[in-house]
Design an enzyme around this catalytic site. Structure first.
Site, PDB file in Angstrom:
ATOM      1  N   GLU A 175      46.418  33.679  88.053  1.00  0.00           N
ATOM      2  CA  GLU A 175      47.082  32.618  88.726  1.00  0.00           C
ATOM      3  C   GLU A 175      48.346  32.865  88.183  1.00  0.00           C
ATOM      4  O   GLU A 175      48.679  32.483  86.952  1.00  0.00           O
ATOM      5  CB  GLU A 175      46.433  31.357  88.654  1.00  0.00           C
ATOM      6  CG  GLU A 175      45.149  31.372  89.155  1.00  0.00           C
ATOM      7  CD  GLU A 175      44.377  29.998  88.999  1.00  0.00           C
ATOM      8  OE1 GLU A 175      44.769  28.883  89.282  1.00  0.00           O
ATOM      9  OE2 GLU A 175      43.230  30.030  88.199  1.00  0.00           O
ATOM     10  N   ARG A 179      34.147  35.605  78.483  1.00  0.00           N
ATOM     11  CA  ARG A 179      35.278  35.557  78.197  1.00  0.00           C
ATOM     12  C   ARG A 179      35.728  35.972  76.563  1.00  0.00           C
ATOM     13  O   ARG A 179      34.867  35.931  75.543  1.00  0.00           O
ATOM     14  CB  ARG A 179      35.855  34.268  78.493  1.00  0.00           C
ATOM     15  CG  ARG A 179      35.468  32.882  77.912  1.00  0.00           C
ATOM     16  CD  ARG A 179      36.238  31.731  78.354  1.00  0.00           C
ATOM     17  NE  ARG A 179      37.561  31.704  77.657  1.00  0.00           N
ATOM     18  CZ  ARG A 179      38.220  30.717  78.333  1.00  0.00           C
ATOM     19  NH1 ARG A 179      37.812  29.930  79.207  1.00  0.00           N
ATOM     20  NH2 ARG A 179      39.678  30.778  78.130  1.00  0.00           N
ATOM     21  N   LYS A 197      45.467  27.743  78.986  1.00  0.00           N
ATOM     22  CA  LYS A 197      46.919  27.817  79.551  1.00  0.00           C
ATOM     23  C   LYS A 197      47.820  26.413  79.227  1.00  0.00           C
ATOM     24  O   LYS A 197      48.845  26.331  79.099  1.00  0.00           O
ATOM     25  CB  LYS A 197      47.296  28.212  80.799  1.00  0.00           C
ATOM     26  CG  LYS A 197      46.994  29.727  81.130  1.00  0.00           C
ATOM     27  CD  LYS A 197      47.425  29.980  82.563  1.00  0.00           C
ATOM     28  CE  LYS A 197      47.331  31.668  82.869  1.00  0.00           C
ATOM     29  NZ  LYS A 197      47.082  31.877  84.288  1.00  0.00           N
TER      30      LYS A 197
END
Length: 556
Positions: free
Chosen positions: A35, A262, A272
């Site tokens: 993104e 992850r 983020k």
């Protein structure tokens, strides 16, 4: 003896099973779908290396697709930075694509879902929708708009698209199962009204698809065979599959979503939102601050693409999340830099050394190796003169036999030059040594082949000729946080764990060859650590960042 074959990880095994069960090798396709709402960080390197690594292994194309469904947070700056990071890591994508490429198709499919009775326009606020979903152990409450006439939802949805309603007044929801134990299946929102300009489509759209709706359908449109994502999306897989079933054509490949753990690295954060706070609140100088766990920050600090890829390879592909020690990352960086970094001489805490029996007007150039780890790295010449700078910690007036550096009456070799003996010191009014006076053995020059040059002394020091030295600013970076998991405590702001000593700036002196090094070039400051030239450097002011210390006791 045959080289032992590396065992398959669980994702590779899935692909091999699919091939054995009829998937054509030419149908294998992957994608990396960031993104564009921030800079990529160390966690993304795992997804990049997995997807592009599989592309290399199976000779399959990998798309770089930007899932740009939220114009509130997305910018072209982030798109550009992501492309730069992927290229820097050494990967090439097949096609550059965007979820926004498919906005019209996604809209048309949504209209069809309404016609099929599988979607409806809800006029409740988002807070009410969340409340009605309840929890996994309690059945959800159906929206009063769930069974509104198809024609009514079609009309309202078109008017939503045309911008007739305000943000938050309506949404399009899929009609699935309000009693499902999987909360993602409880009539998820597919579209929301958002009257914000998009970085690619401008003001053409007043509604935007939700991530779950756009992501899987984008995979399908691109004919991605294996949609690989982090473990947090495991509970989204049933919804991913449900959406695919609504549009799937049996003549095409149905993407298969699979999840991997992850990557969390100690002393780093990979949120983020929290990285944005660090930038916005001035805890760092920007997204590419060398203390940041962003790829651009690591690049600026002096990490190499090879070191990061080796790190990901050592971490491996797992199904369970765990905390990776930052020492493993440092080990991989140090291991690669040892092979590629040019050895140079720089003094970070200088004290003057005067060789009293060396002629005042004399200067010479001595030969030294560029990198003993590289067969063809060659040599260079550096200037030597009567007055030098050495490290302050490399001298003691008195020391025991375990101190192998310079002390009064003791001898050391100056790297690639002569053997010297410390004779006396000069101090200032505070008792601090300002000058060390020494004598040298004229016949002991390194490489000269004389008997004196072959004489063994226990210590070898790096140095810089004072007459030729160039002043440099040296930034010593340490970990940004003081604890291994700065965002582990929900009730404590992670900014409380900022390390006040995460960077220190010192002024030193370097050999003149450093004038010509490029920004980002890996260097080893001999006996100090690995460094790289920073982008803040100018023609007259050179700045170097410490990448990693020279040694560590960590063993992978």
């Amino acid at each position: 003896m045959e080289e032992e074959k590396k065992s398959l990880n669980f994702i590779e095994q899935i692909i091999e099973d699919d091939l054995a069960n009829g998937l054509n090798k030419d149908q294998i396709r992957f994608r990396f779908p960031p993104e564009p709402n921030g800079y990529l960080h160390v966690g993304h390197t795992k997804a990049i290396c997995i997807n592009f690594g599989l592309g290399e292994k199976y000779n399959a194309p990998v798309n770089l697709r930007f899932d740009d469904t939220n114009p509130e947070k997305e910018e072209q700056e982030f798109v550009d930075s992501i492309k730069k990071d992927v290229e820097w890591l050494g990967f090439k994508w097949d096609k550059e694509l965007y979820a926004s490429d498919y906005f019209q198709q996604l809209y048309e499919w949504a209209v069809q879902l309404i016609k099929d009775g599988k979607a409806y326009v809800d006029e409740q606020p988002s807070e009410m929708i969340t409340e009605q979903r309840k929890n996994p152990t309690e059945p959800g409450v159906e929206s009063p708009y769930r069974n509104r006439p198809v024609e009514e939802s079609l009309d309202l949805f078109e008017r939503m698209k045309n911008g007739e309603f305000e943000e938050g007044t309506m949404s399009l929801r899929a009609k699935i199962d309000m009693v499902s134990p999987n909360m993602n299946m409880r009539d998820p929102v597919m579209y929301r009204i958002l009257k914000r300009p998009h970085h690619r489509t401008g003001t053409a759209w007043k509604i935007y698809p939700m991530y779950d709706w756009a992501h899987g359908e984008s995979d399908y449109l691109e004919q991605v065979s294996h949609s690989l994502c982090s473990l947090e999306f495991e509970n989204h897989r049933p919804l991913y599959n449900w959406y695919l079933e609504q549009v799937y054509d049996e003549t095409k490949v149905a993407p298969k979503q699979r999840e991997f753990a992850r990557m969390n690295v100690s002393y780093m954060i990979t949120s983020k939102r929290k990285l944005q706070r660090l930038v916005a609140e001035g805890a760092v100088t920007g997204w590419d601050d060398p203390r940041m766990p962003t790829i651009s920050g690591m690049r600026r600090k002096g990490f190499t693409p090879t070191s990061i890829r080796n790190f990901i390879d050592k971490v491996g592909v797992a199904k369970r999340e765990n905390l990776i020690e930052i020492q493993l990352l440092d080990f991989c960086v140090r291991e690669d830099l040892n092979k590629v970094a040019k050895r140079v001489m720089t003094v970070v805490d200088p004290v003057k050394l005067v060789i009293e029996n060396y002629p005042e007007d004399k200067e010479e150039w001595v030969e030294t190796e560029n990198n003993p780890e590289q067969e063809n790295a060659g040599t260079r010449e550096i200037p030597f003169s009567r007055e030098l700078y050495i490290e302050r910690e490399d001298f003691k007036e008195e020391a025991n036999n375990k101190f192998f550096r310079l002390k009064l009456g003791g001898e050391v070799r100056l790297k690639s030059a002569y053997i010297i003996k410390a004779e006396r010191v000069e101090k200032d009014e505070n008792g601090e040594i300002t000058t060390i006076y020494a004598t040298y053995d004229e016949k002991s020059k390194s490489g000269s082949g004389t008997e004196e040059s072959l004489r063994k002394v226990k210590g070898t020091l790096h140095w810089v000729s004072a007459k030729h030295a160039i002043p440099v600013e040296i930034r010593i970076y340490n970990q940004l946080f003081t604890v291994e998991q700065p965002d582990a405590e929900k009730d404590v702001d992670f900014l409380n764990f900022i390390n006040p000593e995460s960077v220190a700036t010192v002024q030193g002196f370097a050999e003149p060859s450093l004038k010509d090094v490029a920004v980002g070039e890996p260097l080893q400051f001999q006996r100090i650590g690995y460094f790289t030239k920073d982008q803040d450097s100018t023609d007259t002011e050179l700045v170097f960042n410490r990448t990693v210390t020279l040694k560590d006791s960590f063993k992978p």
